[in-house]
Motif scaffolding. Structure first.
Motif, PDB file in Angstrom:
ATOM      1  N   THR A 103       0.843  -1.198   0.000  1.00  0.00           N
ATOM      2  CA  THR A 103       0.000   0.000   0.000  1.00  0.00           C
ATOM      3  C   THR A 103       0.879   1.250   0.000  1.00  0.00           C
ATOM      4  OG1 THR A 103      -0.089   0.302   2.397  1.00  0.00           O
ATOM      5  CG2 THR A 103      -1.648  -1.285   1.444  1.00  0.00           C
ATOM      6  N   PRO A 104       0.300   2.411  -0.234  1.00  0.00           N
ATOM      7  CA  PRO A 104       1.093   3.652  -0.169  1.00  0.00           C
ATOM      8  C   PRO A 104       1.606   3.967   1.238  1.00  0.00           C
ATOM      9  CG  PRO A 104      -0.953   4.011  -1.384  1.00  0.00           C
ATOM     10  CD  PRO A 104      -1.046   2.654  -0.757  1.00  0.00           C
ATOM     11  N   TYR A 105       1.035   3.355   2.270  1.00  0.00           N
ATOM     12  CA  TYR A 105       1.376   3.712   3.655  1.00  0.00           C
ATOM     13  C   TYR A 105       2.873   3.603   3.944  1.00  0.00           C
ATOM     14  CZ  TYR A 105       1.604   3.671   8.712  1.00  0.00           C
ATOM     15  OH  TYR A 105       1.944   3.950  10.005  1.00  0.00           O
ATOM     16  N   CYS A 106       3.462   2.454   3.643  1.00  0.00           N
ATOM     17  CA  CYS A 106       4.878   2.257   3.976  1.00  0.00           C
ATOM     18  C   CYS A 106       5.788   3.122   3.110  1.00  0.00           C
ATOM     19  CB  CYS A 106       5.251   0.783   3.872  1.00  0.00           C
ATOM     20  SG  CYS A 106       4.382  -0.226   5.093  1.00  0.00           S
ATOM     21  N   ARG A 107       5.435   3.286   1.850  1.00  0.00           N
ATOM     22  CA  ARG A 107       6.237   4.161   0.980  1.00  0.00           C
ATOM     23  C   ARG A 107       6.175   5.603   1.483  1.00  0.00           C
ATOM     24  NH1 ARG A 107       4.005   0.536  -2.535  1.00  0.00           N
ATOM     25  NH2 ARG A 107       2.248   1.857  -3.097  1.00  0.00           N
ATOM     26  N   LYS A 108       4.977   6.042   1.881  1.00  0.00           N
ATOM     27  CA  LYS A 108       4.803   7.417   2.371  1.00  0.00           C
ATOM     28  C   LYS A 108       5.676   7.669   3.607  1.00  0.00           C
ATOM     29  CE  LYS A 108       1.419  10.382   4.567  1.00  0.00           C
ATOM     30  NZ  LYS A 108       0.125  10.426   5.209  1.00  0.00           N
ATOM     31  N   HIS A 109       5.740   6.680   4.492  1.00  0.00           N
ATOM     32  CA  HIS A 109       6.520   6.832   5.721  1.00  0.00           C
ATOM     33  C   HIS A 109       7.970   6.369   5.573  1.00  0.00           C
ATOM     34  CE1 HIS A 109       2.433   7.252   7.229  1.00  0.00           C
ATOM     35  NE2 HIS A 109       2.956   7.822   8.290  1.00  0.00           N
ATOM     36  N   ARG A 110       8.325   5.926   4.379  1.00  0.00           N
ATOM     37  CA  ARG A 110       9.675   5.446   4.073  1.00  0.00           C
ATOM     38  C   ARG A 110      10.065   4.260   4.953  1.00  0.00           C
ATOM     39  NH1 ARG A 110      13.438  10.106   2.018  1.00  0.00           N
ATOM     40  NH2 ARG A 110      13.712   8.525   0.444  1.00  0.00           N
ATOM     41  N   TYR A 111       9.082   3.393   5.210  1.00  0.00           N
ATOM     42  CA  TYR A 111       9.328   2.172   5.968  1.00  0.00           C
ATOM     43  C   TYR A 111       9.723   1.046   5.013  1.00  0.00           C
ATOM     44  CZ  TYR A 111       6.692   4.288   9.869  1.00  0.00           C
ATOM     45  OH  TYR A 111       6.229   5.105  10.874  1.00  0.00           O
ATOM     46  N   ASP A 112      10.812   0.414   5.308  1.00  0.00           N
ATOM     47  CA  ASP A 112      11.202  -0.773   4.568  1.00  0.00           C
ATOM     48  C   ASP A 112      10.171  -1.869   4.851  1.00  0.00           C
ATOM     49  OD1 ASP A 112      13.743  -2.120   3.184  1.00  0.00           O
ATOM     50  OD2 ASP A 112      12.891  -3.551   4.621  1.00  0.00           O
ATOM     51  N   PRO A 113       9.882  -2.767   3.900  1.00  0.00           N
ATOM     52  CA  PRO A 113       8.907  -3.835   4.162  1.00  0.00           C
ATOM     53  C   PRO A 113       9.243  -4.697   5.380  1.00  0.00           C
ATOM     54  CG  PRO A 113       9.325  -3.690   1.826  1.00  0.00           C
ATOM     55  CD  PRO A 113      10.310  -2.760   2.499  1.00  0.00           C
ATOM     56  N   GLN A 114      10.506  -4.769   5.747  1.00  0.00           N
ATOM     57  CA  GLN A 114      10.901  -5.584   6.902  1.00  0.00           C
ATOM     58  C   GLN A 114      10.785  -4.823   8.229  1.00  0.00           C
ATOM     59  OE1 GLN A 114      14.409  -7.871   6.054  1.00  0.00           O
ATOM     60  NE2 GLN A 114      14.682  -8.437   8.188  1.00  0.00           N
ATOM     61  N   ASN A 115      10.601  -3.521   8.169  1.00  0.00           N
ATOM     62  CA  ASN A 115      10.432  -2.704   9.367  1.00  0.00           C
ATOM     63  C   ASN A 115       9.102  -3.085  10.018  1.00  0.00           C
ATOM     64  OD1 ASN A 115       9.700  -0.585  11.151  1.00  0.00           O
ATOM     65  ND2 ASN A 115      10.786   0.931   9.927  1.00  0.00           N
ATOM     66  N   PRO A 116       9.083  -3.385  11.314  1.00  0.00           N
ATOM     67  CA  PRO A 116       7.821  -3.752  11.962  1.00  0.00           C
ATOM     68  C   PRO A 116       6.724  -2.688  11.839  1.00  0.00           C
ATOM     69  CG  PRO A 116       9.660  -4.208  13.423  1.00  0.00           C
ATOM     70  CD  PRO A 116      10.217  -3.465  12.239  1.00  0.00           C
ATOM     71  N   LEU A 117       7.097  -1.427  11.662  1.00  0.00           N
ATOM     72  CA  LEU A 117       6.094  -0.375  11.512  1.00  0.00           C
ATOM     73  C   LEU A 117       5.352  -0.474  10.181  1.00  0.00           C
ATOM     74  CD1 LEU A 117       8.061   2.607  13.072  1.00  0.00           C
ATOM     75  CD2 LEU A 117       6.354   1.131  14.161  1.00  0.00           C
ATOM     76  N   CYS A 118       5.924  -1.225   9.245  1.00  0.00           N
ATOM     77  CA  CYS A 118       5.240  -1.550   7.991  1.00  0.00           C
ATOM     78  C   CYS A 118       4.528  -2.878   8.259  1.00  0.00           C
ATOM     79  CB  CYS A 118       6.247  -1.669   6.849  1.00  0.00           C
ATOM     80  SG  CYS A 118       5.482  -1.946   5.254  1.00  0.00           S
ATOM     81  N   ALA A 119       3.405  -2.782   8.909  1.00  0.00           N
ATOM     82  CA  ALA A 119       2.717  -3.941   9.492  1.00  0.00           C
ATOM     83  C   ALA A 119       2.510  -5.086   8.515  1.00  0.00           C
ATOM     84  CB  ALA A 119       1.371  -3.507  10.062  1.00  0.00           C
TER      85      ALA A 119
END
Length: 190
Positions: A103-119
């Motif tokens: 989704t755009p959420y992780c890209r918007k927050h610049r979270y790597d897919p492995q970052n736990p914040l990218c649920a």
């Protein structure tokens, strides 16, 4: 018009606030409803891989896109010609991983897919064909998000299936996995 509604629903879902980390069941529902596909892992029945883990990407849906949320049931459109489905015919046990990375959420927050914040959510259970009374619901859920499916070759004997959830793990924050029961999961709205 249907495509326009679906696109606006996806956009609304993508920008809606995600549930807080202390609401793991709601997070699981939210992530599943926000995702159009997931990684399905089976135990391979294929020659040379028999008994080994095998992951494959599948389109899925728990209901039409939009902020109202879905049923929480991951529906799939399958054919016996597909190798993972052949695995499931031998052993229907599987795991399904969905992630906000799509989704755009992780890209918007610049979270790597492995970052736990990218649920991401890991469902464990089995794949079962839906009965006739549930087929219309599965069809509406899937074809609303994946309209191309309606034109897939009829001679492939497509059928609707669902992921029968027995265990749920949520990774949406630092500190490790959270366990959610199916009862908790189905009792909340995303």
């Amino acid at each position: 018009l249907l495509l326009l509604c679906a696109a606006s629903g996806l956009l609304l879902a993508a920008v809606a606030a995600i549930p807080p980390p202390e609401e793991a069941a709601r997070m699981a529902r939210y992530v599943l409803h926000s995702c159009d596909w997931g990684a399905l892992a089976t135990l391979s029945a294929q020659e040379g891989l028999r008994g080994r883990p095998f992951a494959n990407i599948f389109s899925l849906s728990d209901g039409p896109p939009g902020p109202c949320g879905g049923s929480g049931v991951p529906y799939l459109y399958l054919t016996d010609m597909e190798i993972s489905v052949q695995d499931l015919e031998v052993n229907s046990d599987a795991s399904l991983t969905v992630s906000l990375a799509q989704t755009p959420y992780c890209r918007k927050h610049r979270y790597d897919p492995q970052n736990p914040l990218c649920a991401h959510i890991i469902f464990v259970g089995s794949i079962v064909k839906v009965n006739d009374s549930e087929a219309d619901l599965a069809k509406k859920a899937l074809f609303s998000r994946h309209p191309e499916m309606e034109s897939w070759p009829k001679d492939h004997n497509w059928f609707f299936a669902k992921f029968n959830i027995t265990n749920i793990w949520v990774l949406d924050y630092f500190g490790g996995l959270k366990i959610v029961t199916p009862e908790e999961y189905y009792s909340v709205k995303p």
